[in-house]
Motif scaffolding. Structure first.
Motif, PDB file in Angstrom:
ATOM      1  N   GLY A 146       0.785  -1.224   0.000  1.00  0.00           N
ATOM      2  CA  GLY A 146       0.000   0.000   0.000  1.00  0.00           C
ATOM      3  C   GLY A 146       0.817   1.273   0.000  1.00  0.00           C
ATOM      4  O   GLY A 146       0.245   2.370  -0.042  1.00  0.00           O
ATOM      5  N   LEU A 147       2.125   1.167   0.035  1.00  0.00           N
ATOM      6  CA  LEU A 147       2.983   2.361   0.050  1.00  0.00           C
ATOM      7  C   LEU A 147       2.999   3.005  -1.333  1.00  0.00           C
ATOM      8  O   LEU A 147       3.147   2.324  -2.345  1.00  0.00           O
ATOM      9  CB  LEU A 147       4.391   1.980   0.496  1.00  0.00           C
ATOM     10  N   ARG A 148       2.858   4.341  -1.358  1.00  0.00           N
ATOM     11  CA  ARG A 148       2.895   5.082  -2.619  1.00  0.00           C
ATOM     12  C   ARG A 148       3.824   6.279  -2.489  1.00  0.00           C
ATOM     13  O   ARG A 148       3.883   6.923  -1.441  1.00  0.00           O
ATOM     14  CB  ARG A 148       1.493   5.574  -2.979  1.00  0.00           C
ATOM     15  N   VAL A 149       4.548   6.555  -3.555  1.00  0.00           N
ATOM     16  CA  VAL A 149       5.360   7.768  -3.639  1.00  0.00           C
ATOM     17  C   VAL A 149       4.671   8.683  -4.642  1.00  0.00           C
ATOM     18  O   VAL A 149       4.462   8.302  -5.809  1.00  0.00           O
ATOM     19  CB  VAL A 149       6.803   7.451  -4.087  1.00  0.00           C
ATOM     20  N   VAL A 150       4.290   9.880  -4.192  1.00  0.00           N
ATOM     21  CA  VAL A 150       3.478  10.760  -5.024  1.00  0.00           C
ATOM     22  C   VAL A 150       4.099  12.149  -5.090  1.00  0.00           C
ATOM     23  O   VAL A 150       4.872  12.555  -4.216  1.00  0.00           O
ATOM     24  CB  VAL A 150       2.031  10.857  -4.498  1.00  0.00           C
ATOM     25  N   ALA A 151       3.743  12.886  -6.134  1.00  0.00           N
ATOM     26  CA  ALA A 151       4.217  14.257  -6.286  1.00  0.00           C
ATOM     27  C   ALA A 151       3.576  15.161  -5.240  1.00  0.00           C
ATOM     28  O   ALA A 151       2.486  14.878  -4.727  1.00  0.00           O
ATOM     29  CB  ALA A 151       3.890  14.763  -7.691  1.00  0.00           C
ATOM     30  N   ALA A 152       4.248  16.251  -4.946  1.00  0.00           N
ATOM     31  CA  ALA A 152       3.778  17.163  -3.902  1.00  0.00           C
ATOM     32  C   ALA A 152       2.378  17.690  -4.187  1.00  0.00           C
ATOM     33  O   ALA A 152       1.570  17.883  -3.264  1.00  0.00           O
ATOM     34  CB  ALA A 152       4.762  18.317  -3.752  1.00  0.00           C
ATOM     35  N   ASP A 153       2.066  17.918  -5.453  1.00  0.00           N
ATOM     36  CA  ASP A 153       0.759  18.492  -5.770  1.00  0.00           C
ATOM     37  C   ASP A 153      -0.370  17.468  -5.712  1.00  0.00           C
ATOM     38  O   ASP A 153      -1.541  17.827  -5.882  1.00  0.00           O
ATOM     39  CB  ASP A 153       0.785  19.165  -7.141  1.00  0.00           C
ATOM     40  N   ALA A 154      -0.035  16.188  -5.458  1.00  0.00           N
ATOM     41  CA  ALA A 154      -1.068  15.154  -5.411  1.00  0.00           C
ATOM     42  C   ALA A 154      -1.257  14.571  -4.017  1.00  0.00           C
ATOM     43  O   ALA A 154      -2.166  13.773  -3.790  1.00  0.00           O
ATOM     44  CB  ALA A 154      -0.725  14.020  -6.386  1.00  0.00           C
ATOM     45  N   VAL A 155      -0.434  14.971  -3.065  1.00  0.00           N
ATOM     46  CA  VAL A 155      -0.447  14.289  -1.773  1.00  0.00           C
ATOM     47  C   VAL A 155      -1.683  14.615  -0.945  1.00  0.00           C
ATOM     48  O   VAL A 155      -2.240  13.744  -0.271  1.00  0.00           O
ATOM     49  CB  VAL A 155       0.840  14.601  -0.983  1.00  0.00           C
ATOM     50  N   ARG A 156      -2.158  15.850  -1.004  1.00  0.00           N
ATOM     51  CA  ARG A 156      -3.251  16.250  -0.109  1.00  0.00           C
ATOM     52  C   ARG A 156      -4.489  15.382  -0.301  1.00  0.00           C
ATOM     53  O   ARG A 156      -5.152  15.000   0.672  1.00  0.00           O
ATOM     54  CB  ARG A 156      -3.588  17.731  -0.314  1.00  0.00           C
ATOM     55  N   GLU A 157      -4.833  15.073  -1.533  1.00  0.00           N
ATOM     56  CA  GLU A 157      -6.058  14.311  -1.789  1.00  0.00           C
ATOM     57  C   GLU A 157      -5.955  12.865  -1.320  1.00  0.00           C
ATOM     58  O   GLU A 157      -6.972  12.166  -1.223  1.00  0.00           O
ATOM     59  CB  GLU A 157      -6.382  14.335  -3.281  1.00  0.00           C
TER      60      GLU A 157
END
Length: 279
Positions: A146-157
């Motif tokens: 379940g671990l994900r690495v995401v861009a800063a602009d996508a983390v909040r959601e």
């Protein structure tokens, strides 16, 4: 002549078929259990069967049993049954590390301990150091599931439900410190960050050991095996990644024969002490 004392009977919980990436659970547990049989009568048991098998044993040893999220009902039943009957469990079920979920990262961070900065609410994202990427992982996750690495602009959601968020750190390497009770046994590290389980012996400095021992002491387990996982941050310091106190894989195959025997002797002595204390 007085009759010989009966050998302690241990239920050894393991899942040798769990497909651990880069690790061979079955090989490690078969070899370690074979060594422990010099002092104990062992019966190997799958974690799904543990709750029904407690009777007739002096204690339970939880080893490479796989992530409990793959058998949550069976694990809850095991904990409830062990608690109701007072059956000693090694490691004790009072662990404050991964055994209780990864919320300890929030607690330790708030207390100013050297851990990877962590939050669990969208409104707290501003408390994290600025980063181009963030790591989002389940609070009750294990084995990177379940671990994900995401861009800063996508983390909040993505900060919904029971998840933790951390800045993605470009660390030099990961290092693990292995303890029996409160005594360091050995340390291993992964020189290549892309190969987490390609481990080599690591010569820990006094400062490294002070770092690792601080988390073991915080956990307040008198007996048991703990693995303190850390990363070497860009500033040269160590940051806690994980405090594994439920069923830490030991990577004994990365050690020489003398070091493996030293660990097995330490675990044997720990189990004898644990049984005396529980007696």
């Amino acid at each position: 002549m007085a009759p010989a004392r009966p050998r302690p009977r241990l239920l050894y919980v393991t899942d040798p078929t769990y497909p651990a990436r880069g690790r061979r659970y079955g090989d490690e547990d078969v070899r370690l259990a074979s060594r422990l049989r010099a002092d104990f009568d062992l019966t190997l048991c799958h974690p799904r069967d543990a709750a029904a098998r407690l009777d007739g044993f002096d204690a339970v040893v939880v080893r490479n049993s796989g992530p409990v999220m793959t058998y949550p009902d069976a694990y809850d039943a095991f904990r409830e049954r062990a608690t109701e009957t007072g059956k000693p469990v090694y490691n004790p079920l009072t662990g404050r590390g991964d055994m209780a979920g990864k919320g300890y990262l929030l607690e330790l961070g708030t207390a100013g301990r050297p851990v990877i900065p962590t939050v669990d609410r969208a409104e707290d994202l501003h408390l994290l150091p600025p980063a181009d990427r963030y790591v989002v992982k389940p609070r009750l996750g294990a084995d990177s599931t379940g671990l994900r690495v995401v861009a800063a602009d996508a983390v909040r959601e993505l900060v919904v439900g029971s998840v933790l968020v951390q800045p993605y750190i470009d660390f030099a390497y990961e290092v693990s410190f292995y303890f029996v009770d409160h005594d360091i046994q050995y340390a291993l590290y992964a020189p290549d960050p892309g190969r987490r389980w390609r481990l080599e012996p690591y010569e820990a400095t006094p400062r490294d050991l002070e770092f690792a021992r601080g988390f073991v002491d915080w956990n307040t387990l008198d007996h048991g095996i703990q693995r303190v996982d850390a990363c070497r941050a860009p500033d040269g310091g160590l940051l806690l990644v994980e405090l594994e106190d439920l069923n830490p894989y030991l990577s004994l195959d990365a050690l020489d024969a003398a070091s493996r025997e030293s660990f097995a002797s330490a675990m044997t002595a720990s189990l004898h002490g644990f049984l005396r204390a529980a007696g």
